[in-house]
Design a protein around this motif. Structure first.
Motif, PDB file in Angstrom:
ATOM      1  N   MET A   1       0.851  -1.170   0.000  1.00  0.00           N
ATOM      2  CA  MET A   1       0.000   0.000   0.000  1.00  0.00           C
ATOM      3  C   MET A   1       0.894   1.231   0.000  1.00  0.00           C
ATOM      4  O   MET A   1       1.882   1.285   0.703  1.00  0.00           O
ATOM      5  CB  MET A   1      -0.910  -0.007   1.232  1.00  0.00           C
ATOM      6  CG  MET A   1      -1.630   1.306   1.456  1.00  0.00           C
ATOM      7  SD  MET A   1      -2.587   1.363   2.969  1.00  0.00           S
ATOM      8  CE  MET A   1      -3.953   0.367   2.495  1.00  0.00           C
ATOM      9  N   GLU A   2       0.523   2.179  -0.799  1.00  0.00           N
ATOM     10  CA  GLU A   2       1.193   3.472  -0.788  1.00  0.00           C
ATOM     11  C   GLU A   2       0.152   4.520  -0.465  1.00  0.00           C
ATOM     12  O   GLU A   2      -1.035   4.311  -0.615  1.00  0.00           O
ATOM     13  CB  GLU A   2       1.829   3.750  -2.153  1.00  0.00           C
ATOM     14  CG  GLU A   2       2.979   2.829  -2.469  1.00  0.00           C
ATOM     15  CD  GLU A   2       3.660   3.153  -3.780  1.00  0.00           C
ATOM     16  OE1 GLU A   2       3.106   3.946  -4.570  1.00  0.00           O
ATOM     17  OE2 GLU A   2       4.735   2.615  -4.007  1.00  0.00           O
ATOM     18  N   GLY A   3       0.585   5.672  -0.013  1.00  0.00           N
ATOM     19  CA  GLY A   3      -0.353   6.744   0.253  1.00  0.00           C
ATOM     20  C   GLY A   3      -0.497   7.038   1.730  1.00  0.00           C
ATOM     21  O   GLY A   3       0.362   6.720   2.543  1.00  0.00           O
ATOM     22  N   ARG A   4      -1.648   7.629   2.075  1.00  0.00           N
ATOM     23  CA  ARG A   4      -1.840   8.179   3.411  1.00  0.00           C
ATOM     24  C   ARG A   4      -1.879   7.138   4.518  1.00  0.00           C
ATOM     25  O   ARG A   4      -1.649   7.450   5.671  1.00  0.00           O
ATOM     26  CB  ARG A   4      -3.090   9.051   3.440  1.00  0.00           C
ATOM     27  CG  ARG A   4      -4.375   8.299   3.228  1.00  0.00           C
ATOM     28  CD  ARG A   4      -5.567   9.251   3.145  1.00  0.00           C
ATOM     29  NE  ARG A   4      -6.779   8.542   2.888  1.00  0.00           N
ATOM     30  CZ  ARG A   4      -7.204   8.186   1.685  1.00  0.00           C
ATOM     31  NH1 ARG A   4      -6.492   8.487   0.636  1.00  0.00           N
ATOM     32  NH2 ARG A   4      -8.327   7.536   1.542  1.00  0.00           N
ATOM     33  N   LEU A   5      -2.153   5.884   4.217  1.00  0.00           N
ATOM     34  CA  LEU A   5      -2.214   4.851   5.241  1.00  0.00           C
ATOM     35  C   LEU A   5      -0.950   3.986   5.292  1.00  0.00           C
ATOM     36  O   LEU A   5      -0.885   3.016   6.041  1.00  0.00           O
ATOM     37  CB  LEU A   5      -3.437   3.957   5.022  1.00  0.00           C
ATOM     38  CG  LEU A   5      -4.776   4.679   5.098  1.00  0.00           C
ATOM     39  CD1 LEU A   5      -5.906   3.706   4.823  1.00  0.00           C
ATOM     40  CD2 LEU A   5      -4.962   5.344   6.446  1.00  0.00           C
ATOM     41  N   GLN A   6       0.032   4.354   4.506  1.00  0.00           N
ATOM     42  CA  GLN A   6       1.238   3.535   4.432  1.00  0.00           C
ATOM     43  C   GLN A   6       1.937   3.418   5.783  1.00  0.00           C
ATOM     44  O   GLN A   6       2.385   2.337   6.158  1.00  0.00           O
ATOM     45  CB  GLN A   6       2.207   4.083   3.395  1.00  0.00           C
ATOM     46  CG  GLN A   6       3.423   3.190   3.233  1.00  0.00           C
ATOM     47  CD  GLN A   6       4.328   3.629   2.107  1.00  0.00           C
ATOM     48  OE1 GLN A   6       4.216   4.717   1.576  1.00  0.00           O
ATOM     49  NE2 GLN A   6       5.244   2.768   1.732  1.00  0.00           N
ATOM     50  N   GLN A   7       2.025   4.492   6.543  1.00  0.00           N
ATOM     51  CA  GLN A   7       2.716   4.421   7.828  1.00  0.00           C
ATOM     52  C   GLN A   7       2.007   3.487   8.794  1.00  0.00           C
ATOM     53  O   GLN A   7       2.643   2.710   9.510  1.00  0.00           O
ATOM     54  CB  GLN A   7       2.884   5.812   8.457  1.00  0.00           C
ATOM     55  CG  GLN A   7       3.772   5.800   9.688  1.00  0.00           C
ATOM     56  CD  GLN A   7       5.144   5.174   9.428  1.00  0.00           C
ATOM     57  OE1 GLN A   7       5.851   5.549   8.506  1.00  0.00           O
ATOM     58  NE2 GLN A   7       5.522   4.204  10.246  1.00  0.00           N
ATOM     59  N   ALA A   8       0.685   3.510   8.814  1.00  0.00           N
ATOM     60  CA  ALA A   8      -0.064   2.587   9.684  1.00  0.00           C
ATOM     61  C   ALA A   8       0.194   1.140   9.272  1.00  0.00           C
ATOM     62  O   ALA A   8       0.341   0.256  10.117  1.00  0.00           O
ATOM     63  CB  ALA A   8      -1.556   2.901   9.630  1.00  0.00           C
ATOM     64  N   MET A   9       0.264   0.887   7.969  1.00  0.00           N
ATOM     65  CA  MET A   9       0.537  -0.450   7.471  1.00  0.00           C
ATOM     66  C   MET A   9       1.950  -0.890   7.839  1.00  0.00           C
ATOM     67  O   MET A   9       2.169  -2.019   8.278  1.00  0.00           O
ATOM     68  CB  MET A   9       0.335  -0.494   5.954  1.00  0.00           C
ATOM     69  CG  MET A   9       0.474  -1.866   5.335  1.00  0.00           C
ATOM     70  SD  MET A   9       2.124  -2.297   4.718  1.00  0.00           S
ATOM     71  CE  MET A   9       2.566  -0.905   3.729  1.00  0.00           C
ATOM     72  N   LEU A  10       2.925   0.005   7.712  1.00  0.00           N
ATOM     73  CA  LEU A  10       4.305  -0.332   8.079  1.00  0.00           C
ATOM     74  C   LEU A  10       4.418  -0.626   9.569  1.00  0.00           C
ATOM     75  O   LEU A  10       5.109  -1.568   9.973  1.00  0.00           O
ATOM     76  CB  LEU A  10       5.250   0.802   7.677  1.00  0.00           C
ATOM     77  CG  LEU A  10       5.458   0.985   6.172  1.00  0.00           C
ATOM     78  CD1 LEU A  10       6.259   2.253   5.900  1.00  0.00           C
ATOM     79  CD2 LEU A  10       6.121  -0.231   5.564  1.00  0.00           C
ATOM     80  N   THR A  11       3.736   0.143  10.388  1.00  0.00           N
ATOM     81  CA  THR A  11       3.725  -0.090  11.837  1.00  0.00           C
ATOM     82  C   THR A  11       3.133  -1.469  12.139  1.00  0.00           C
ATOM     83  O   THR A  11       3.649  -2.214  12.977  1.00  0.00           O
ATOM     84  CB  THR A  11       2.924   1.013  12.553  1.00  0.00           C
ATOM     85  OG1 THR A  11       3.537   2.270  12.269  1.00  0.00           O
ATOM     86  CG2 THR A  11       2.860   0.780  14.047  1.00  0.00           C
ATOM     87  N   LEU A  12       2.063  -1.827  11.452  1.00  0.00           N
ATOM     88  CA  LEU A  12       1.443  -3.138  11.628  1.00  0.00           C
ATOM     89  C   LEU A  12       2.417  -4.255  11.262  1.00  0.00           C
ATOM     90  O   LEU A  12       2.573  -5.225  12.006  1.00  0.00           O
ATOM     91  CB  LEU A  12       0.184  -3.237  10.768  1.00  0.00           C
ATOM     92  CG  LEU A  12      -0.515  -4.583  10.752  1.00  0.00           C
ATOM     93  CD1 LEU A  12      -1.271  -4.804  12.047  1.00  0.00           C
ATOM     94  CD2 LEU A  12      -1.452  -4.670   9.566  1.00  0.00           C
ATOM     95  N   LEU A  13       3.104  -4.123  10.144  1.00  0.00           N
ATOM     96  CA  LEU A  13       4.046  -5.156   9.719  1.00  0.00           C
ATOM     97  C   LEU A  13       5.206  -5.295  10.706  1.00  0.00           C
ATOM     98  O   LEU A  13       5.584  -6.405  11.082  1.00  0.00           O
ATOM     99  CB  LEU A  13       4.572  -4.856   8.315  1.00  0.00           C
ATOM    100  CG  LEU A  13       3.565  -5.001   7.176  1.00  0.00           C
ATOM    101  CD1 LEU A  13       4.193  -4.564   5.864  1.00  0.00           C
ATOM    102  CD2 LEU A  13       3.037  -6.417   7.078  1.00  0.00           C
TER     103      LEU A  13
END
Length: 149
Positions: A1-13
């Motif tokens: 995922m790229e865009g505004r939710l990318q940081q939340a996704m990276l934190t989850l991973l």
């Protein structure tokens, strides 16, 4: 995922102990502690990659999945299914217009120029309105003018 939710996704991973490093200009990151790779794509492309089987799992918004599914015929070989709500990101798809126009219902927009990144959803929405006895119209579809990130 790229865009505004990318940081939340990276934190989850990272919180899932998935250890990887992504080079700044690379769209692929190899995971160090699992035999997998992470592919970074624009959010709108993820349902297609998952639905076609080119990736095994995708993280993207429900809006992107709905747009993809609105234009895809269901089959045994294609399609996507939500398996988990990750609890971040909120999207509400809306029909909006300038207040000064005085349009009070979505039906008033039939035959007008519509600007959207959700072309298939908008097409289905307005086609449904037309089926309820409204006159046939021509709607010009365009791309979102502002940034979606």
């Amino acid at each position: 995922m790229e865009g505004r939710l990318q940081q939340a996704m990276l934190t989850l991973l990272h919180g899932s102990d998935i250890q990887f490093h992504r080079h700044s200009r690379s769209n692929i990151a190899l995971v160090h502690n699992l035999p997998v790779a992470i592919v970074f794509l624009p959010a709108a492309d993820i349902p297609s990659f998952v639905g076609e089987g080119r990736v095994d799992l995708g993280i993207t918004g429900r809006d992107q999945v709905a747009e993809h599914e609105a234009g895809t015929l269901p089959s045994d070989e294609a399609g996507v299914e939500q398996v988990l709500d990750l609890g971040f990101g909120r999207c509400i798809l809306q029909v909006q217009e300038p207040e000064k126009r005085g349009i009070s219902d979505s039906e008033d927009l039939i035959g007008k120029n519509i600007c959207t990144i959700f072309i298939k959803l908008a097409e289905a929405y307005f086609a449904n309105l037309e089926e309820e006895g409204l006159p046939d119209t021509l709607v010009n579809w365009g791309w979102q003018m502002g940034s979606s990130n």
